[in-house]
Motif scaffolding. Structure first.
Motif, mmCIF file in Angstrom:
data_model
loop_
_atom_site.group_PDB
_atom_site.id
_atom_site.type_symbol
_atom_site.label_atom_id
_atom_site.label_comp_id
_atom_site.label_asym_id
_atom_site.label_seq_id
_atom_site.Cartn_x
_atom_site.Cartn_y
_atom_site.Cartn_z
ATOM 1 N N VAL A 1 0.825 -1.200 0.000
ATOM 2 C CA VAL A 1 0.000 0.000 0.000
ATOM 3 C C VAL A 1 0.861 1.253 0.000
ATOM 4 O O VAL A 1 0.569 2.230 -0.680
ATOM 5 C CB VAL A 1 -0.939 0.009 1.225
ATOM 6 C CG1 VAL A 1 -1.789 1.255 1.223
ATOM 7 C CG2 VAL A 1 -1.798 -1.234 1.228
ATOM 8 N N ARG B 1 0.895 3.053 -6.064
ATOM 9 C CA ARG B 1 -0.063 4.152 -6.040
ATOM 10 C C ARG B 1 -1.364 3.549 -5.533
ATOM 11 O O ARG B 1 -2.239 3.157 -6.297
ATOM 12 C CB ARG B 1 -0.210 4.745 -7.428
ATOM 13 C CG ARG B 1 1.092 5.353 -7.900
ATOM 14 C CD ARG B 1 0.874 6.166 -9.127
ATOM 15 N NE ARG B 1 0.237 5.378 -10.160
ATOM 16 C CZ ARG B 1 -0.360 5.910 -11.211
ATOM 17 N NH1 ARG B 1 -0.431 7.200 -11.341
ATOM 18 N NH2 ARG B 1 -0.913 5.149 -12.125
ATOM 19 N N ASP C 1 -5.106 4.016 -6.604
ATOM 20 C CA ASP C 1 -5.327 3.430 -7.916
ATOM 21 C C ASP C 1 -5.496 1.926 -7.851
ATOM 22 O O ASP C 1 -6.449 1.367 -8.346
ATOM 23 C CB ASP C 1 -4.078 3.694 -8.765
ATOM 24 C CG ASP C 1 -4.362 4.717 -9.821
ATOM 25 O OD1 ASP C 1 -5.349 5.447 -9.637
ATOM 26 O OD2 ASP C 1 -3.611 4.776 -10.789
ATOM 27 N N LEU D 1 -6.031 -0.110 -5.381
ATOM 28 C CA LEU D 1 -7.112 -0.678 -4.593
ATOM 29 C C LEU D 1 -8.478 -0.466 -5.235
ATOM 30 O O LEU D 1 -9.324 -1.345 -5.197
ATOM 31 C CB LEU D 1 -7.092 -0.117 -3.170
ATOM 32 C CG LEU D 1 -5.840 -0.521 -2.386
ATOM 33 C CD1 LEU D 1 -5.898 0.020 -0.980
ATOM 34 C CD2 LEU D 1 -5.646 -2.011 -2.368
ATOM 35 N N LEU E 1 -8.708 -2.741 -8.056
ATOM 36 C CA LEU E 1 -8.809 -4.127 -7.595
ATOM 37 C C LEU E 1 -10.259 -4.613 -7.580
ATOM 38 O O LEU E 1 -10.586 -5.623 -8.179
ATOM 39 C CB LEU E 1 -8.203 -4.236 -6.200
ATOM 40 C CG LEU E 1 -8.334 -5.583 -5.514
ATOM 41 C CD1 LEU E 1 -7.469 -6.602 -6.197
ATOM 42 C CD2 LEU E 1 -7.955 -5.475 -4.052
ATOM 43 N N THR E 2 -11.115 -3.849 -6.925
ATOM 44 C CA THR E 2 -12.497 -4.305 -6.830
ATOM 45 C C THR E 2 -13.187 -4.257 -8.179
ATOM 46 O O THR E 2 -13.950 -5.140 -8.533
ATOM 47 C CB THR E 2 -13.300 -3.453 -5.835
ATOM 48 O OG1 THR E 2 -12.938 -2.099 -6.057
ATOM 49 C CG2 THR E 2 -13.002 -3.832 -4.424
ATOM 50 N N HIS F 1 -9.029 12.370 -13.834
ATOM 51 C CA HIS F 1 -7.984 13.050 -13.070
ATOM 52 C C HIS F 1 -8.164 14.564 -13.108
ATOM 53 O O HIS F 1 -8.113 15.254 -12.105
ATOM 54 C CB HIS F 1 -6.649 12.709 -13.732
ATOM 55 C CG HIS F 1 -5.597 12.446 -12.747
ATOM 56 N ND1 HIS F 1 -5.061 11.199 -12.563
ATOM 57 C CD2 HIS F 1 -5.004 13.251 -11.864
ATOM 58 C CE1 HIS F 1 -4.178 11.267 -11.616
ATOM 59 N NE2 HIS F 1 -4.134 12.481 -11.172
ATOM 60 N N TYR G 1 -15.767 -5.779 1.902
ATOM 61 C CA TYR G 1 -14.549 -6.098 1.160
ATOM 62 C C TYR G 1 -13.704 -4.838 0.956
ATOM 63 O O TYR G 1 -12.501 -4.829 1.208
ATOM 64 C CB TYR G 1 -14.967 -6.698 -0.182
ATOM 65 C CG TYR G 1 -13.833 -7.231 -1.012
ATOM 66 C CD1 TYR G 1 -13.078 -8.314 -0.571
ATOM 67 C CD2 TYR G 1 -13.524 -6.660 -2.238
ATOM 68 C CE1 TYR G 1 -12.054 -8.810 -1.339
ATOM 69 C CE2 TYR G 1 -12.496 -7.152 -3.007
ATOM 70 C CZ TYR G 1 -11.758 -8.228 -2.559
ATOM 71 O OH TYR G 1 -10.741 -8.707 -3.319
ATOM 72 N N LEU G 2 -14.378 -3.766 0.548
ATOM 73 C CA LEU G 2 -13.670 -2.503 0.348
ATOM 74 C C LEU G 2 -13.032 -2.016 1.632
ATOM 75 O O LEU G 2 -11.901 -1.538 1.649
ATOM 76 C CB LEU G 2 -14.659 -1.446 -0.144
ATOM 77 C CG LEU G 2 -14.819 -1.359 -1.644
ATOM 78 C CD1 LEU G 2 -15.879 -0.328 -1.987
ATOM 79 C CD2 LEU G 2 -13.493 -0.957 -2.277
ATOM 80 N N ILE H 1 -9.997 -3.794 2.391
ATOM 81 C CA ILE H 1 -8.887 -3.388 1.535
ATOM 82 C C ILE H 1 -8.349 -2.034 1.974
ATOM 83 O O ILE H 1 -7.143 -1.820 2.034
ATOM 84 C CB ILE H 1 -9.347 -3.342 0.067
ATOM 85 C CG1 ILE H 1 -9.502 -4.768 -0.435
ATOM 86 C CG2 ILE H 1 -8.359 -2.589 -0.784
ATOM 87 C CD1 ILE H 1 -10.026 -4.854 -1.820
ATOM 88 N N LEU I 1 -6.045 -2.375 4.863
ATOM 89 C CA LEU I 1 -5.118 -3.480 4.662
ATOM 90 C C LEU I 1 -3.921 -3.406 5.616
ATOM 91 O O LEU I 1 -3.541 -4.400 6.233
ATOM 92 C CB LEU I 1 -4.636 -3.440 3.208
ATOM 93 C CG LEU I 1 -4.246 -4.740 2.561
ATOM 94 C CD1 LEU I 1 -5.362 -5.751 2.682
ATOM 95 C CD2 LEU I 1 -3.928 -4.508 1.084
ATOM 96 N N ASN I 2 -3.355 -2.211 5.741
ATOM 97 C CA ASN I 2 -2.158 -2.074 6.578
ATOM 98 C C ASN I 2 -2.448 -2.398 8.033
ATOM 99 O O ASN I 2 -1.715 -3.142 8.672
ATOM 100 C CB ASN I 2 -1.606 -0.655 6.479
ATOM 101 C CG ASN I 2 -0.824 -0.464 5.202
ATOM 102 O OD1 ASN I 2 -0.683 -1.402 4.417
ATOM 103 N ND2 ASN I 2 -0.321 0.733 4.994
ATOM 104 N N THR J 1 -2.587 18.226 -10.228
ATOM 105 C CA THR J 1 -1.656 17.311 -10.872
ATOM 106 C C THR J 1 -0.784 18.131 -11.819
ATOM 107 O O THR J 1 -1.276 18.994 -12.517
ATOM 108 C CB THR J 1 -2.414 16.260 -11.690
ATOM 109 O OG1 THR J 1 -3.453 15.770 -10.874
ATOM 110 C CG2 THR J 1 -1.504 15.143 -12.114
ATOM 111 N N GLU K 1 -0.131 12.191 -7.563
ATOM 112 C CA GLU K 1 -1.482 12.133 -7.032
ATOM 113 C C GLU K 1 -1.510 12.553 -5.579
ATOM 114 O O GLU K 1 -0.696 12.115 -4.794
ATOM 115 C CB GLU K 1 -2.002 10.704 -7.123
ATOM 116 C CG GLU K 1 -2.492 10.371 -8.481
ATOM 117 C CD GLU K 1 -2.798 8.905 -8.563
ATOM 118 O OE1 GLU K 1 -3.732 8.479 -7.885
ATOM 119 O OE2 GLU K 1 -2.060 8.216 -9.268
#
Lengths: 615, 553
Positions: free
Chosen positions: A115, A119, A122, A124, A127-128, A206, B196-197, B200, B203-204, B421, B466
């Protein structure tokens, strides 16, 4: 780190995916079979109806028999449709779950490095979404595509045998075109362009995120029309890159419509030329028209497939990313508070593209005595938190050694190390579940009494008792149902429940007022003497009680010692001197112009620690 | 209802509505050409010969071309409409940001981003691609049967047509029944997805607390239980599928076949074959059912979200500030407020504020949260139209009709800064596009952040990435200050600029502000004694009015 591996060939990815979803394959086949039967019955139904009508008109047949046959076919077709749908849903849900569980099992051991260094936002979110996309393959792609080929070939074969090849050779040709040629025309170009569209959409998203979140700046500096113009330009790119795939989809639809009609015409034209029985001609013609339902299913799926394959590749990469650290051979079991030492540690974070970033920790050596209280001071980005991460082994140092009781941390299993070294940070780290479940996250066997005891130490027991649902109170997403101070104390209580021997407090008082902070410190001191504490703080009032105080700046320790040497004043003057030297170096700012009041205030705020976060 | 209709009209552009019609027409035309082919086939059987064949082929080619046209046109129209909608939404955000919003909480920016990306795409896929085609698909059976009734046989055509309304009714019933089940199972699925989200996101924490394996198993277990529940729901509710599918086949095919046989004395063989082939087209509405769940529902939900955002009302200026009474303006004051009132529609926040900030002055305002400090700042910034009283900035009256002008007179540093950005230079140029490197470095020096940027390998060209992960919050604040200084505006509005930064950054920001030459006028909201100390004067905002605060020496 994700791109550091070679891209596997597509069939490897597909095989990998199939291995994960193996348990659903039998049912997937059942679903496919039902669909095939359903489609065949559909052909039979239309053929029977058209043929039957003509048969009757030409004076043959029994209307009752025909009606009974039609009803029977229609009903069994509906039944197979139902089974197809039901098993299809089952497969989809089960595949989704298998994939989720699999991917989660693969990525959690890679945390926290995963993590921190990728990035993460992005990765995570994708992922779903990626998992969902692959589910679509199982639910809506596999059966339609395979069945189109199977039903098409079967139907042609049966019709050829029964009605003669001469009658249906054009139908066969048309179907072959629509099954084997039409879907693949421009497929590669379409795939590439779809990737380009996705990229364009990402850029657009973005830009929109920047504009929307930065609305104050956009409006304040009068940049509205420029941002709109830029956004529209990016939107234009989406339009442009979407054109080719869209026209290919439209072409496929047009081609299939044309081919299906050509096939039907050919049956009648050839059949009449051959003086074939009108019953057969009518039946084959009607069935031919329906036969192209299959290719239409492919049409719909091909668009998904592009996305799904890209998603599968990303999942593969994520799941197969190497773990940055792995278990050592020994379990760490501590009876008493241990010493912690850093010996000439150097460390640099890996960049997102795998390249090394400049060192974040440079030659740091630090000894924390057993049962001692060490304080790390420094501005953000100076390397304090990185040191803690090395102690918990988020990653290993480039050189040098981090040791507990003299034993390097990489000798221990990760779980046993992290059971003993527990960190509480200023970040909110609560799961969206109940207080009790959050508290038990690290200590699943803790009793309610133990939970209350831990809550008492962090001064939260009364507040939780006052909540109508007590320990079952929901914390909300990211602890949103609690105040910042409450969430932080829950995190501390959770850490205490694990009975660590090394407790890391990373700005844990950030959301607390000073009275509360003092109470918690007192309770902590009473709670367990067998504890080595490492604290990261901006508030220097705690330094008086500390055994070691180290000041970090840009990855180096610039001052270290006991409270007698490293006083708040000493730290302040250090900052002060450094600041002035920077200014002299850059050479433009007139230092004597600075109001002395500012200097004093700055000094005072550092010394008393009353300034930050309390208002 | 009238209101909702009005909104709908305002969110889809006239072009977008025309496109919907075009797409529907293509679909209709394609179906009519298919019917043409099928009828020609009937003529072939009845001895129509080559003429019939030629017609059949002409219709076939046309049917394919129209089918191509439907998808090609619809997709292009959707992307174009998407662009228009995004602009509409962004303009709306700008309008809402510069007016008092009737919705006190506002739309969270993340939701607006979703609206401008995901929702616009879904909405336009629905309106420009799906909707027209669906309307056409529903009309097709009627047209076909009407044709059969007129041209082939009235009994077959019109009897089936009477039963045709059963199709939309059936589909509707199907959707209603299915929607209940699908919303229930969607709820279950969403719950699982959220867990689930959440797992995630954390996670850490989960990994470090050694709970990885346990959470993994828990997710698996819950998933299993959840799936069981969903499948039981579906098993019952999908019986509807049998009914629908069976019903369609029975009604349309068996009935048509039966009628054709009954009327066989009046029908030629070619006509009866044509009728049977045409039943395929009667199934057109069914083609759209699957799309309803993927495109229709998502599109309608998106439309609702976008509509309600675009319909959010702003509270306009209740009594315009009289722009002609300019005689009271004092040229030596950069901020001049006299008896200013403000009401967000929830009671007056400002009840007669008087404030004078002389050119080159440094004035601080304190007040508890909710006292109206931000409202006051908003008026001076030109993001909120003053409702009453006299107000002028930099010697110019704040005209509620020309707030853009007011906004160009001051530069603000808020509690936290959004970094765009791009590079540091890009971020600075937001304040002034034509700024030179020297000017940028000069501003960064003044904001006390130049040395840190000079140490970065790419200096001004450092990419912020980002979420501006490369720089700290304190640095971001100082870059924000540099941006304000670079803007060329001499009135600086600081809103608690140090509340979220580390100690050294705070010291440097205060230092930077204190060292600004008196060319700059500074108005700041702050509670920090350290910032108050550099002010010439301080006021407290209390009960809607400003009171002078004695500054400790």
């Amino acid at each position: 780190m994700i791109t550091a591996q070679p891209d596997p060939p597509l069939h490897d990815i597909v095989r990998w995916l199939l291995r994960i979803t193996r348990p659903v394959h039998p049912l997937l086949l059942v679903s496919l079979l039902c669909r095939i039967i359903n489609l065949l019955l559909d052909l039979v139904l239309f053929g029977l109806a058209a043929g039957g009508v003509v048969h009757m008109m030409t004076g043959g047949g029994n209307p009752g028999m025909l009606a009974a046959a039609l009803v029977a076919v229609a009903l069994s077709k509906a039944a197979f449709y139902y089974f197809e749908q039901f098993t299809g849903h089952y497969v989809a849900f089960k595949a989704l779950e298998l994939l989720r569980t699999f991917v989660y099992a693969k990525i959690w051991p890679k945390a926290p490095a995963f993590v921190t260094h990728s990035r993460s936002g992005d990765v995570l979110t994708s992922l779903t979404r990626d998992v969902d996309r692959i589910e679509v393959v199982y639910a809506h792609t596999f059966a339609p595509v395979i069945s189109a080929y199977v039903v098409g070939s079967l139907a042609i074969l049966i019709a050829g045998i029964l009605a003669g090849w001469k009658l249906i050779w054009v139908v066969g040709l048309c179907l072959a075109l629509s099954l084997f040629v039409v879907p693949y025309i421009g497929a590669r170009r379409s795939f590439n362009q779809t990737q380009a569209t996705l990229e364009a959409r990402r850029n657009l998203a973005h830009h929109i995120t920047d504009t929307v979140f930065g609305v104050d700046e956009v409006i304040g500096y009068g940049r509205e029309s420029e941002r709109i113009a830029e956004m529209d330009q990016l939107g234009g790119e989406v339009c442009r890159s979407a054109r080719t795939p869209r026209n290919l989809v439209a072409f496929r639809r047009g081609a299939n419509v044309t081919l299906s009609l050509v096939a039907t015409i050919s049956v009648v034209w050839i059949g009449m030329g051959m003086a074939e029985s009108p019953v057969v001609v009518a039946a084959v013609a009607a069935a031919s028209l329906r036969l192209f339902k299959g290719p239409r299913g492919i049409e719909d799926s091909v668009g998904y497939l592009d996305h799904s394959l890209a998603a599968a590749r990303r999942l593969w990469e994520m799941s197969n990313a190497p773990e940055r650290v792995s278990d050592g051979p020994d379990e760490l079991a501590l009876e008493a508070a241990p010493t912690v030492s850093f010996q000439s540690v150097h460390y640099g974070y890996p960049g997102a593209d795998g390249s090394a970033l400049p060192d974040a920790i440079i030659d740091v050596s630090l000894q924390v005595p057993a049962g001692g209280h060490a304080i790390l001071v420094g501005r953000s980005g100076s390397g304090k938190s990185t040191l803690i991460q090395l102690l918990q082994r988020h990653d290993d140092p480039r050189s040098g050694q981090v040791a507990i009781d003299g034993v390097p941390v990489d000798r221990f299993t990760l779980d046993s190390l992290r059971r003993n070294v527990v960190a509480v940070s200023q970040k909110n780290q609560l799961l969206a579940t109940t207080l009790a479940e959050n508290l038990r996250l690290g200590a699943p066997d803790a009793t309610d009494d133990e939970l209350w005891e831990a809550l008492a130490i962090v001064g939260l027991a009364d507040e939780v008792q006052a909540m109508p649902e007590g320990l079952d109170t929901h914390t909300g997403q990211n602890g949103s149902a609690l105040s910042g101070g409450q969430a932080q104390r829950v995190c501390l209580a959770r850490a205490l429940l694990m009975h660590p021997k090394i407790l890391v407090l990373d700005e844990f008082t950030a959301n607390l007022n000073i009275e509360l902070e003092d109470e918690i410190r007192k309770a902590l001191a009473k709670w367990d003497s067998e504890l080595t504490i490492i604290e990261i703080t901006h508030r220097l009032r705690a330094t008086a009680h500390a055994d070691v105080i180290s000041v970090l700046d840009q990855g180096r320790i610039v001052l270290s010692g006991g409270p007698a040497d490293v006083t708040p004043e000493a730290i302040e003057s250090l900052f002060h001197v450094r600041q002035r030297s920077i200014q002299e170096h850059s050479g433009t700012q007139a230092t004597e112009g600075r109001s002395s009041a500012v200097r004093c205030t700055a000094a005072r705020s550092i010394a008393t620690g009353t300034n930050t976060f309390t208002s | 209802m009238a209101n909702a209709r009005h909104n709908r009209e305002s969110i889809i552009s006239p072009q977008g509505r025309r496109d919907t019609i075009v797409v529907g027409s293509f679909r209709l035309a394609s179906a009519i050409c298919i019917a043409g082919t099928l009828v020609s086939i009937g003529h072939m059987i009845d001895g129509g010969g080559r003429t019939a064949l030629v017609w059949a082929i002409i219709f076939t080619v046309a049917a394919g071309a129209f089918a191509f046209g439907e998808l090609s046109w619809g997709g292009r129209a959707a992307r174009a409409e998407e662009r228009r909608l995004r602009i509409l939404l962004l303009k709306r955000q700008h309008a809402l940001a510069t007016a008092s919003n009737s919705d006190p909480d506002g739309t969270p920016p993340a939701r607006l981003v979703t609206m401008m990306t995901d929702n616009t795409e879904r909405l336009t896929e629905y309106r420009q691609v799906y909707f027209g085609a669906t309307l056409a698909a529903i009309m097709i059976p009627f047209l076909i049967l009407f044709y059969i009734g007129i041209a082939i046989d009235p009994v077959v055509g019109f009897v089936v047509m009477i039963l045709i309304p059963l199709i939309p009714l059936g589909i509707r019933g199907f959707m209603l029944l299915f929607r209940k089940a699908s919303s229930e199972s969607r709820k279950q699925r969403d719950q699982l997805s959220n867990r689930y989200l959440d797992a995630i996101r954390n996670l850490n924490t989960i990994r470090l607390l050694g709970a990885g394996k346990r959470i993994e198993e828990e997710l698996g277990r819950q998933g299993e239980a959840n799936r069981g529940a969903i499948m039981r729901l579906l098993a019952g509710n999908q019986i509807v599928i049998i009914v629908m599918d069976g019903l369609f086949s029975l009604i349309l095919i068996c009935l048509t076949a039966g009628l054709a046989i009954m009327r066989s004395d009046y029908l030629t063989p070619g006509e009866s074959v044509a009728v049977m082939l045409l039943t395929v087209l009667l199934l057109e509405p069914l083609q759209q059912v699957a799309g309803f769940f993927y495109i229709g529902m998502g599109g309608r939900a998106s439309q609702k979200a976008i509509e309600s955002y675009l319909a959010s009302q702003t509270v306009g200026p209740s009594a315009a500030v009289t722009p002609d009474a300019g005689s009271w303006i004092n040229d030596r004051l950069d901020v001049q407020l006299e008896n200013v009132h403000y009401d967000h529609g929830r009671g007056e926040v400002l009840r007669g504020v008087d404030l004078e900030v002389p050119r080159g002055g440094r004035v601080a305002i304190v007040g508890r949260s909710g006292a109206g400090k931000s409202t006051l700042m908003g008026i001076i910034q030109g993001t909120l139209p003053p409702q009453n009283g006299h107000a002028a900035v930099a010697g110019r009256i704040i005209d509620p009709q020309a707030l853009t002008l007011t906004r160009s007179l001051s530069a603000s540093v808020a509690q936290s800064t959004w970094m765009f950005t791009g590079t540091i230079a890009d971020n600075l140029r937001i304040a002034r596009q034509e700024a030179t490197e020297t000017e940028m470095w000069d501003a960064l020096e003044r904001a006390q952040v130049a040395d840190e940027i000079a140490r970065m390998p790419h200096r001004l060209d450092t990419h912020l990435g980002e979420g501006a992960a490369v720089i700290s919050g304190g640095q971001a604040q100082r870059i924000s200050l540099a941006r304000a200084l670079l803007s060329g505006r001499r009135l600086l509005l600081l809103d608690e600029p140090t509340s979220h930064v580390d100690i050294e950054s705070e010291a440097r920001i205060i230092d930077a502000v204190a060292n600004l030459p008196r060319d700059w006028t500074i108005l700041m909201i702050t509670h920090r004694p350290s910032l108050l100390r550099i002010a010439d004067a301080a006021y407290e905002l209390k009960e809607g009015k400003l009171g002078r605060l004695e500054l400790a020496a």
